[in-house]
Motif scaffolding. Structure first.
Motif, mmCIF file in Angstrom:
data_model
loop_
_atom_site.group_PDB
_atom_site.id
_atom_site.type_symbol
_atom_site.label_atom_id
_atom_site.label_comp_id
_atom_site.label_asym_id
_atom_site.label_seq_id
_atom_site.Cartn_x
_atom_site.Cartn_y
_atom_site.Cartn_z
ATOM 1 N N SER A 13 0.825 -1.214 0.000
ATOM 2 C CA SER A 13 0.000 0.000 0.000
ATOM 3 C C SER A 13 0.856 1.258 0.000
ATOM 4 C CB SER A 13 -0.924 0.001 1.225
ATOM 5 O OG SER A 13 -0.157 -0.028 2.435
ATOM 6 N N HIS A 14 2.174 1.102 0.058
ATOM 7 C CA HIS A 14 3.073 2.246 0.102
ATOM 8 C C HIS A 14 3.487 2.666 -1.311
ATOM 9 C CE1 HIS A 14 3.424 2.000 4.445
ATOM 10 N NE2 HIS A 14 3.618 0.700 4.334
ATOM 11 N N PHE A 15 3.828 3.934 -1.453
ATOM 12 C CA PHE A 15 4.244 4.463 -2.743
ATOM 13 C C PHE A 15 5.639 5.069 -2.639
ATOM 14 C CE2 PHE A 15 2.062 8.014 -0.641
ATOM 15 C CZ PHE A 15 2.994 9.034 -0.773
ATOM 16 N N TYR A 16 6.214 5.383 -3.814
ATOM 17 C CA TYR A 16 7.547 5.970 -3.886
ATOM 18 C C TYR A 16 7.512 7.143 -4.852
ATOM 19 C CZ TYR A 16 8.725 1.459 -1.841
ATOM 20 O OH TYR A 16 8.756 0.352 -1.030
ATOM 21 N N VAL A 17 8.252 8.185 -4.511
ATOM 22 C CA VAL A 17 8.427 9.328 -5.406
ATOM 23 C C VAL A 17 9.893 9.385 -5.803
ATOM 24 C CG1 VAL A 17 8.256 11.828 -5.688
ATOM 25 C CG2 VAL A 17 6.534 10.604 -4.340
ATOM 26 N N PHE A 18 10.137 9.468 -7.100
ATOM 27 C CA PHE A 18 11.500 9.540 -7.626
ATOM 28 C C PHE A 18 11.753 10.962 -8.116
ATOM 29 C CE2 PHE A 18 10.199 5.182 -7.959
ATOM 30 C CZ PHE A 18 11.339 4.412 -7.792
ATOM 31 N N GLU A 19 12.710 11.647 -7.516
ATOM 32 C CA GLU A 19 13.163 12.934 -8.039
ATOM 33 C C GLU A 19 14.357 12.688 -8.950
ATOM 34 O OE1 GLU A 19 12.226 16.869 -5.424
ATOM 35 O OE2 GLU A 19 14.068 15.818 -4.987
ATOM 36 N N LEU A 20 14.219 13.117 -10.188
ATOM 37 C CA LEU A 20 15.283 12.956 -11.170
ATOM 38 C C LEU A 20 16.066 14.263 -11.233
ATOM 39 C CD1 LEU A 20 13.117 11.183 -13.892
ATOM 40 C CD2 LEU A 20 14.370 10.145 -11.985
ATOM 41 N N VAL A 21 17.203 14.289 -10.573
ATOM 42 C CA VAL A 21 17.970 15.527 -10.402
ATOM 43 C C VAL A 21 18.777 15.806 -11.660
ATOM 44 C CG1 VAL A 21 19.602 16.761 -8.942
ATOM 45 C CG2 VAL A 21 18.113 15.016 -7.935
ATOM 46 N N PRO A 22 18.463 16.875 -12.377
ATOM 47 C CA PRO A 22 19.177 17.165 -13.625
ATOM 48 C C PRO A 22 20.566 17.724 -13.372
ATOM 49 C CG PRO A 22 17.605 18.900 -13.170
ATOM 50 C CD PRO A 22 17.404 17.862 -12.097
ATOM 51 N N ALA A 23 21.381 17.683 -14.411
ATOM 52 C CA ALA A 23 22.737 18.202 -14.304
ATOM 53 C C ALA A 23 22.741 19.676 -13.938
ATOM 54 C CB ALA A 23 23.480 17.985 -15.629
ATOM 55 N N LEU A 24 21.724 20.406 -14.384
ATOM 56 C CA LEU A 24 21.641 21.841 -14.099
ATOM 57 C C LEU A 24 21.572 22.100 -12.605
ATOM 58 C CD1 LEU A 24 21.312 24.756 -15.114
ATOM 59 C CD2 LEU A 24 18.853 24.352 -15.234
ATOM 60 N N ALA A 25 20.854 21.244 -11.870
ATOM 61 C CA ALA A 25 20.742 21.413 -10.421
ATOM 62 C C ALA A 25 21.974 20.880 -9.710
ATOM 63 C CB ALA A 25 19.492 20.693 -9.906
ATOM 64 N N TRP A 26 22.490 19.772 -10.204
ATOM 65 C CA TRP A 26 23.630 19.135 -9.549
ATOM 66 C C TRP A 26 24.918 19.912 -9.817
ATOM 67 C CZ3 TRP A 26 23.511 15.561 -5.961
ATOM 68 C CH2 TRP A 26 24.672 14.870 -5.639
ATOM 69 N N ARG A 81 24.196 22.863 -18.598
ATOM 70 C CA ARG A 81 22.933 23.495 -18.993
ATOM 71 C C ARG A 81 21.979 22.525 -19.671
ATOM 72 N NH1 ARG A 81 22.472 27.716 -15.777
ATOM 73 N NH2 ARG A 81 24.390 28.932 -15.731
ATOM 74 N N ASP A 82 22.076 21.267 -19.333
ATOM 75 C CA ASP A 82 21.212 20.282 -19.963
ATOM 76 C C ASP A 82 20.175 19.809 -18.951
ATOM 77 O OD1 ASP A 82 19.995 18.299 -21.331
ATOM 78 O OD2 ASP A 82 21.793 17.124 -21.753
ATOM 79 N N ASP A 83 18.924 20.256 -19.106
ATOM 80 C CA ASP A 83 17.875 19.914 -18.152
ATOM 81 C C ASP A 83 17.531 18.432 -18.158
ATOM 82 O OD1 ASP A 83 17.637 22.442 -17.238
ATOM 83 O OD2 ASP A 83 15.935 22.977 -18.498
ATOM 84 N N TYR A 84 17.872 17.704 -19.213
ATOM 85 C CA TYR A 84 17.409 16.332 -19.352
ATOM 86 C C TYR A 84 18.512 15.307 -19.137
ATOM 87 C CZ TYR A 84 13.637 19.048 -21.193
ATOM 88 O OH TYR A 84 12.646 19.984 -21.332
ATOM 89 N N SER A 85 19.661 15.773 -18.668
ATOM 90 C CA SER A 85 20.730 14.871 -18.273
ATOM 91 C C SER A 85 20.605 14.636 -16.773
ATOM 92 C CB SER A 85 22.095 15.477 -18.625
ATOM 93 O OG SER A 85 23.144 14.646 -18.176
ATOM 94 N N ILE A 86 20.186 13.446 -16.379
ATOM 95 C CA ILE A 86 19.943 13.133 -14.979
ATOM 96 C C ILE A 86 21.217 12.572 -14.359
ATOM 97 C CG2 ILE A 86 18.511 11.825 -13.365
ATOM 98 C CD1 ILE A 86 17.081 14.001 -15.028
ATOM 99 N N GLU A 87 21.711 13.236 -13.333
ATOM 100 C CA GLU A 87 22.951 12.807 -12.713
ATOM 101 C C GLU A 87 22.750 12.219 -11.323
ATOM 102 O OE1 GLU A 87 26.158 15.527 -12.817
ATOM 103 O OE2 GLU A 87 26.311 15.423 -14.991
ATOM 104 N N ALA A 88 21.571 12.386 -10.738
ATOM 105 C CA ALA A 88 21.306 11.843 -9.406
ATOM 106 C C ALA A 88 19.820 11.544 -9.272
ATOM 107 C CB ALA A 88 21.766 12.813 -8.324
ATOM 108 N N VAL A 89 19.499 10.650 -8.349
ATOM 109 C CA VAL A 89 18.113 10.263 -8.102
ATOM 110 C C VAL A 89 17.843 10.299 -6.603
ATOM 111 C CG1 VAL A 89 16.375 8.456 -8.333
ATOM 112 C CG2 VAL A 89 18.081 8.783 -10.136
ATOM 113 N N GLY A 90 16.778 11.003 -6.207
ATOM 114 C CA GLY A 90 16.317 10.973 -4.827
ATOM 115 C C GLY A 90 15.026 10.174 -4.757
ATOM 116 N N ILE A 91 14.874 9.353 -3.728
ATOM 117 C CA ILE A 91 13.710 8.468 -3.624
ATOM 118 C C ILE A 91 13.040 8.668 -2.270
ATOM 119 C CG2 ILE A 91 12.883 6.087 -3.676
ATOM 120 C CD1 ILE A 91 15.347 5.385 -5.343
#
Length: 338
Positions: A166-179, A184-194
């Motif tokens: 009954s539990h759920f998970y949220v995946f944050e896909l951290v882009p290179a721009l934030a990391w 300057r590539d918003d769609y290059s994911i370099e980290a994942v928060g769960i």
């Protein structure tokens, strides 16, 4: 019976003398697909099946429809929400999601097995935002605290499998721009928060060994504790609940800007690839082998829409697969096909 006779011929509806409650009881014992066919028997049967008093007694598909967001306009600053029924079932879904807390703006980010993942900005403090996970059918919701990366998220995904937990998970896909602000590539994911609703906390962002170039507007699919995302390098990235990532090559390169997409149906992962003139459908048989995809179907755009994709100015896109049946949903321009 006289020679050559075909038996008794009933004039009119042989069920006409059955009371409504008894007829509904009979119809309730057939599968959902047959229930839909029963609507075509007569206007009486159609009205009985559609009547609010009988809806809870009759079989219903697990897929009732789609929530969607409409783009903001010059006169309406904020996104609005709508609901499109595809099953014909009555649904008391509140398309505006008015049962949720009041936010200055509310985005629908993802959905998974009946739950919606939204992101809301508060009117009292525009610099503060929440994730909200809700069940529109029950109008129950919980807030998920944002992280320091949440403002920079181009996308976040939801994982929920009611058959397992009954539990759920949220995946944050951290882009290179934030990391790394230098990139300057918003769609290059370099980290994942769960985030896990079971423990109620986020794991620290897990840095990936190799960045994932996710495709713009490509959704994810959650199956058996793994989030699958289409990558821009002709592969599918599989991220588990520990943040481990493995890469699954596509069975064939894609040559269309729409790119591939992944979906879950009947407990399996399906892949669609848009070619120059046709769609191909694949199922993941064994992700541990090199030849893990099995081709299920090739179908031309000409057969689907009566016009070749290359000669059409409208965009075709597969948006979902039915969770139980051999059915897909395709958009052509602003129209839904299935």
């Amino acid at each position: 019976m006289a020679p050559g006779s075909m038996g008794t011929v009933f004039i009119g509806d042989p069920t006409a003398k059955l009371p409504d409650d008894l007829l509904v009881e009979v119809i309730s014992r057939v599968p959902y697909k047959s229930t839909c066919c029963c609507k075509c028997v007569s206007t009486r049967w159609r009205d009985l099946i559609s009547h609010p008093d009988h809806r809870d007694k009759l079989p219903r598909s697990t897929l009732a429809g789609f929530f969607h967001a409409t783009s903001a306009t010059e006169h309406h600053r904020h996104l609005s929400h709508g609901y499109l029924s595809v099953s014909g079932n009555w649904c008391r879904h509140d398309a505006a999601l008015s049962f949720l807390p009041k936010y200055e703006s509310l985005e629908i980010l993802d959905c998974c097995n009946g739950l919606l993942l939204c992101r809301g900005r508060k009117s009292t403090d525009p610099k503060t935002l929440d994730y909200v996970v809700c069940n529109p059918a029950t109008e129950k919701w919980v807030t998920v605290p944002a992280t320091k990366w949440s403002w920079d998220m181009s996308s976040a995904c939801l994982g929920f499998d009611p058959a397992v937990s009954s539990h759920f998970y949220v995946f944050e896909l951290v882009p290179a721009l934030a990391w790394n602000p230098i990139k300057r590539d918003d769609y290059s994911i370099e980290a994942v928060g769960i985030y896990s609703s079971k423990v109620g906390v986020w794991t620290h962002p897990i840095v990936l060994d190799d960045p994932i170039e996710i495709l713009y507007l490509s959704g994810g699919a959650f199956l058996s504790g793994v989030l699958y995302l289409c990558s821009d390098n002709n592969s599918v990235a599989a991220i588990d609940l520990e943040g481990n990532c493995r890469i699954i090559p596509l069975p064939t390169p894609h040559d269309d800007p729409g790119g591939p997409n992944v979906y879950v149906s009947r407990g399996q992962l399906y892949l669609t690839i848009q070619g120059a003139s046709e769609l191909s459908f694949w199922v993941l048989e064994d992700s541990s082998s090199e030849n893990c995809w099995t081709l299920k179907l090739n179908i031309s755009y000409l057969r689907l829409f009566g016009i070749d994709y290359s000669s059409s100015e409208q965009f075709y896109g597969v948006i979902s697969a039915h969770p139980e049946h051999n059915m897909i949903f395709i958009t052509k321009g602003f129209r839904l096909w299935y």
